[in-house]
Write a protein that holds these residues in place. Structure first.
Motif, PDB file in Angstrom:
ATOM      1  N   TYR A 121       0.847  -1.205   0.000  1.00 50.26           N
ATOM      2  CA  TYR A 121       0.000   0.000   0.000  1.00 50.26           C
ATOM      3  C   TYR A 121       0.877   1.248   0.000  1.00 50.26           C
ATOM      4  CZ  TYR A 121      -3.199   3.578   1.828  1.00 50.26           C
ATOM      5  OH  TYR A 121      -3.934   4.721   2.020  1.00 50.26           O
ATOM      6  N   ASP A 122       1.954   1.219   0.768  1.00 49.54           N
ATOM      7  CA  ASP A 122       2.893   2.344   0.807  1.00 49.54           C
ATOM      8  C   ASP A 122       3.522   2.584  -0.559  1.00 49.54           C
ATOM      9  OD1 ASP A 122       4.826   4.230   2.271  1.00 49.54           O
ATOM     10  OD2 ASP A 122       6.188   2.775   1.349  1.00 49.54           O
ATOM     11  N   ARG A 123       3.933   1.491  -1.229  1.00 48.15           N
ATOM     12  CA  ARG A 123       4.520   1.613  -2.568  1.00 48.15           C
ATOM     13  C   ARG A 123       3.493   2.119  -3.580  1.00 48.15           C
ATOM     14  NH1 ARG A 123       8.523   3.335  -2.672  1.00 48.15           N
ATOM     15  NH2 ARG A 123       7.747   3.968  -0.652  1.00 48.15           N
ATOM     16  N   TYR A 124       2.246   1.700  -3.423  1.00 51.79           N
ATOM     17  CA  TYR A 124       1.167   2.164  -4.308  1.00 51.79           C
ATOM     18  C   TYR A 124       0.995   3.675  -4.192  1.00 51.79           C
ATOM     19  CZ  TYR A 124      -3.667   3.345  -5.461  1.00 51.79           C
ATOM     20  OH  TYR A 124      -4.793   3.968  -5.948  1.00 51.79           O
TER      21      TYR A 124
ATOM     22  N   ALA B 139       3.223   5.855  -3.064  1.00 49.07           N
ATOM     23  CA  ALA B 139       4.438   6.556  -3.478  1.00 49.07           C
ATOM     24  C   ALA B 139       4.567   6.630  -4.991  1.00 49.07           C
ATOM     25  CB  ALA B 139       5.661   5.849  -2.877  1.00 49.07           C
ATOM     26  N   ILE B 140       4.141   5.590  -5.697  1.00 43.30           N
ATOM     27  CA  ILE B 140       4.335   5.524  -7.152  1.00 43.30           C
ATOM     28  C   ILE B 140       3.111   6.030  -7.919  1.00 43.30           C
ATOM     29  CG2 ILE B 140       4.715   3.932  -9.099  1.00 43.30           C
ATOM     30  CD1 ILE B 140       6.345   2.196  -7.119  1.00 43.30           C
ATOM     31  N   CYS B 141       1.927   5.685  -7.430  1.00 41.66           N
ATOM     32  CA  CYS B 141       0.699   6.037  -8.160  1.00 41.66           C
ATOM     33  C   CYS B 141       0.104   7.375  -7.719  1.00 41.66           C
ATOM     34  CB  CYS B 141      -0.354   4.937  -7.990  1.00 41.66           C
ATOM     35  SG  CYS B 141       0.183   3.335  -8.614  1.00 41.66           S
ATOM     36  N   CYS B 142       0.340   7.770  -6.484  1.00 40.94           N
ATOM     37  CA  CYS B 142      -0.216   9.034  -5.974  1.00 40.94           C
ATOM     38  C   CYS B 142       0.868   9.847  -5.272  1.00 40.94           C
ATOM     39  CB  CYS B 142      -1.368   8.764  -5.008  1.00 40.94           C
ATOM     40  SG  CYS B 142      -2.606   7.620  -5.610  1.00 40.94           S
ATOM     41  N   PRO B 143       1.957  10.181  -5.949  1.00 35.36           N
ATOM     42  CA  PRO B 143       3.090  10.854  -5.280  1.00 35.36           C
ATOM     43  C   PRO B 143       2.730  12.208  -4.677  1.00 35.36           C
ATOM     44  CG  PRO B 143       3.334  10.923  -7.675  1.00 35.36           C
ATOM     45  CD  PRO B 143       2.192  10.008  -7.392  1.00 35.36           C
ATOM     46  N   LEU B 144       1.782  12.922  -5.289  1.00 38.60           N
ATOM     47  CA  LEU B 144       1.420  14.249  -4.779  1.00 38.60           C
ATOM     48  C   LEU B 144       0.698  14.174  -3.438  1.00 38.60           C
ATOM     49  CD1 LEU B 144       0.194  15.984  -8.081  1.00 38.60           C
ATOM     50  CD2 LEU B 144       2.437  16.153  -6.980  1.00 38.60           C
ATOM     51  N   TYR B 145       0.027  13.058  -3.181  1.00 38.72           N
ATOM     52  CA  TYR B 145      -0.732  12.908  -1.936  1.00 38.72           C
ATOM     53  C   TYR B 145      -0.023  12.014  -0.915  1.00 38.72           C
ATOM     54  CZ  TYR B 145      -4.424  14.656  -4.995  1.00 38.72           C
ATOM     55  OH  TYR B 145      -5.158  15.407  -5.883  1.00 38.72           O
ATOM     56  N   TYR B 146       1.192  11.576  -1.266  1.00 43.51           N
ATOM     57  CA  TYR B 146       1.888  10.602  -0.419  1.00 43.51           C
ATOM     58  C   TYR B 146       2.140  11.132   0.989  1.00 43.51           C
ATOM     59  CZ  TYR B 146       5.412   7.256   1.148  1.00 43.51           C
ATOM     60  OH  TYR B 146       6.116   6.325   1.866  1.00 43.51           O
ATOM     61  N   ASN B 147       2.712  12.309   1.093  1.00 39.21           N
ATOM     62  CA  ASN B 147       3.026  12.872   2.406  1.00 39.21           C
ATOM     63  C   ASN B 147       1.780  13.186   3.221  1.00 39.21           C
ATOM     64  OD1 ASN B 147       5.809  12.753   2.024  1.00 39.21           O
ATOM     65  ND2 ASN B 147       5.850  14.742   0.974  1.00 39.21           N
TER      66      ASN B 147
ATOM     67  N   ILE C 213      -2.344  -6.870  -2.062  1.00 39.00           N
ATOM     68  CA  ILE C 213      -1.014  -6.733  -2.668  1.00 39.00           C
ATOM     69  C   ILE C 213      -1.101  -6.838  -4.191  1.00 39.00           C
ATOM     70  CG2 ILE C 213       1.254  -7.823  -2.905  1.00 39.00           C
ATOM     71  CD1 ILE C 213       0.956  -8.604   0.100  1.00 39.00           C
ATOM     72  N   PHE C 214      -1.841  -7.825  -4.681  1.00 36.12           N
ATOM     73  CA  PHE C 214      -1.976  -7.978  -6.130  1.00 36.12           C
ATOM     74  C   PHE C 214      -2.686  -6.769  -6.750  1.00 36.12           C
ATOM     75  CE2 PHE C 214      -1.355 -12.686  -5.602  1.00 36.12           C
ATOM     76  CZ  PHE C 214      -0.248 -12.761  -6.431  1.00 36.12           C
ATOM     77  N   TYR C 215      -3.705  -6.257  -6.061  1.00 31.82           N
ATOM     78  CA  TYR C 215      -4.431  -5.083  -6.568  1.00 31.82           C
ATOM     79  C   TYR C 215      -3.488  -3.886  -6.682  1.00 31.82           C
ATOM     80  CZ  TYR C 215      -7.523  -1.037  -6.624  1.00 31.82           C
ATOM     81  OH  TYR C 215      -8.141   0.148  -6.935  1.00 31.82           O
ATOM     82  N   THR C 216      -2.691  -3.639  -5.626  1.00 33.10           N
ATOM     83  CA  THR C 216      -1.786  -2.485  -5.656  1.00 33.10           C
ATOM     84  C   THR C 216      -0.724  -2.649  -6.737  1.00 33.10           C
ATOM     85  OG1 THR C 216      -0.425  -3.509  -3.916  1.00 33.10           O
ATOM     86  CG2 THR C 216      -2.099  -1.940  -3.223  1.00 33.10           C
TER      87      THR C 216
END
Length: 306
Positions: A118-121, A123-131, A211-214
């Protein structure tokens, strides 16, 4: 007929006489345990002592390494004692404690891997909202809930198994597991079996599905993104996927052994398969992440070769 009040110990029937080779087995297992402890403690210290690694991904990794120490400590000292012993028995209270440790280890492992995906999802797919999503408060809650959920989930099968009337005390494993104890019951164990299926679904299928979904979402972004995005995804996701596949395969072997008649399989192979998920994963994770995560690798090199 033996009932639950008379069963004060269980006999672990999977052990066999190895003669003088038991000392070699003892040394190999001891070396593996020391290696696991040193590798995981090293990476925990590296993450905790370096502020540059106080990011969500590394904090989840730290929780994962703590779990490896927890799981291996719940198994290896017991194995070492049994290897040198001529009589392979375990007291009933210690057997249930053993079950709790190993099952909670497996639960935390799957949940931790799900949170990391979920964290990797994010960071990679929603970088603007990660923080915004991955705040220190949320990280603390996710880690705390993972461990608390695992402990609660693993208390229930113990509570269901304790009052069972047992018609034997022989467990055909090298360690205690709940299904082997439940099979010794003198009467129907439908409640235990139903809870086992529910717990397996919640502990394994749900996290693996997440995990597979992300990763499907991550792959979509990678194929449509830049070369830099793909490289970032590969560098951070490869060790995670390798860890998931390694642990899932080991857990699958263990579930198959419990649910099906494996008497036709050689005893040594059965022992190897039953121990694989508990002995390889605690060493596999620190090696994979230590070698593949560049930030951790650089800091470790500076520590030893500076």
């Amino acid at each position: 007929m033996i009932n639950s009040t008379q069963v004060s110990y269980f006999t672990l029937a999977a052990y066999f006489d190895t003669g003088v080779f038991k000392y070699l087995c003892f040394m190999i297992v001891m070396f593996l345990y020391v290696l696991i402890v040193c590798a995981n403690v090293l990476l925990i210290v590296v993450i905790c002592m370096n502020r540059s690694l106080h990011e969500p991904m590394y904090l989840f990794l730290c929780s994962l390494f703590v779990n490896e120490l927890y799981g291996s400590t719940g198994l290896f000292p017991f194995l070492l004692v049994q290897i040198l012993s001529d009589i392979h028995i375990i007291s009933a209270p210690f057997c249930f404690l053993h079950i709790f440790c190993l099952y909670s280890y497996a639960t935390v492992e799957f949940l931790n891997l799900a949170i990391m995906s979920y964290d990797r999802y994010l960071a990679i797919c929603c970088p603007l909202y990660y923080n915004t999503h991955m705040t220190s408060h949320k990280i603390t809650i996710l880690i705390a809930v993972t461990w608390l959920y695992a402990f609660v989930m693993c208390c229930v099968p113990i509570m269901l198994s304790l009052p069972l009337q047992l018609c034997g005390n022989i467990v055909n494993k090298v360690y205690c597991d709940n299904y082997s104890v439940v099979r010794l019951a003198c009467y129907s164990t439908n409640v235990n079996n139903i809870y086992g299926l529910v717990a397996t679904t919640l502990t394994i299928l749900c996290p693996v599905t997440l995990i597979f979904y992300t990763y499907i979402k991550i792959l979509k972004v990678c194929f449509s993104g830049s070369k830099q995005t793909r490289q970032k995804a590969v560098s951070t996701c490869t060790p995670h996927l390798a860890s998931l596949l390694n642990f899932s395969c080991g857990a699958f072997f263990e579930i198959v052994q419990n649910r099906f008649n494996m008497s036709s399989v050689p005893n040594m192979l059965r022992i190897f398969l039953s121990l694989y998920w508990l002995t390889c994963q605690p060493l596999f994770n620190p090696v994979m992440y230590g070698l593949n995560m560049s930030n951790i690798r650089i800091i470790c090199k500076n520590m030893f070769f500076a």
